[in-house]
Design an enzyme around this catalytic site. Sequence first.
Site, PDB file in Angstrom:
ATOM      1  N   CYS A 275      19.274  -1.206 -12.379  1.00 41.61           N
ATOM      2  CA  CYS A 275      19.996  -1.917 -13.440  1.00 41.61           C
ATOM      3  C   CYS A 275      19.096  -1.908 -14.668  1.00 41.61           C
ATOM      4  O   CYS A 275      18.199  -1.070 -14.768  1.00 41.61           O
ATOM      5  CB  CYS A 275      20.422  -3.310 -12.987  1.00 41.61           C
ATOM      6  SG  CYS A 275      19.092  -4.463 -12.644  1.00 41.61           S
TER       7      CYS A 275
ATOM      8  N   HIS B 171       3.852  -1.864   4.586  1.00 39.22           N
ATOM      9  CA  HIS B 171       3.542  -3.197   5.108  1.00 39.22           C
ATOM     10  C   HIS B 171       4.793  -4.027   5.401  1.00 39.22           C
ATOM     11  O   HIS B 171       4.816  -4.795   6.362  1.00 39.22           O
ATOM     12  CB  HIS B 171       2.682  -3.983   4.101  1.00 39.22           C
ATOM     13  CG  HIS B 171       1.289  -3.453   3.962  1.00 39.22           C
ATOM     14  ND1 HIS B 171       0.265  -4.182   3.397  1.00 39.22           N
ATOM     15  CD2 HIS B 171       0.733  -2.259   4.299  1.00 39.22           C
ATOM     16  CE1 HIS B 171      -0.854  -3.477   3.396  1.00 39.22           C
ATOM     17  NE2 HIS B 171      -0.594  -2.286   3.928  1.00 39.22           N
TER      18      HIS B 171
END
Length: 151
Positions: free
Chosen positions: A66, A99
């Site tokens: 966006c 992670h």
Amino acid sequence: MRVAIGADHGGYVLKQELTEFLESSGHEVVDVGAHELEPQDDYPDFAKAVAECVASQQAQRGIMICGSGVGASVAANKIKGVRGSVCHDTYSAHQGVEHDDMNVLCLGARIIGGELAREITTSFVSAKYSGEERHRRRLGKVLDMEAKLFG
Ligand code: RB5
């Protein structure tokens, strides 16, 4: 890799560029729209479509663009199974996957240029979740929170 991609009017031009880039890099792209530049369109419609593609495993990763990346991220994370974040640097884009098992990358086309967006995209799609014990433990806690919210 199959990648779902979406954008509102703020991200439309960058979406077209990244779609071409991903395809030329050998990825399969599912373009959920916008399919034309429409200044009145709304980012949640496309964020929902990208997020649902990822949550339903129609795509392994998603990219939602966006103007700032913020609305895209807020909306995408309303779909269960989605772990999305704005990343405007390459380190976050790969570390978020390694992670945190991030599966939706959110970009702000009014913030970064095409060259950096391509590098961030490459970092994101090339990264793999490490599955290390400490990351599984932390992700498990996040998934517990998600389960309480969504059931
Ligand atoms: C649209 O003008 C803009 O508000 C949107 O693309 C996005 O930046 C929202 O976070």
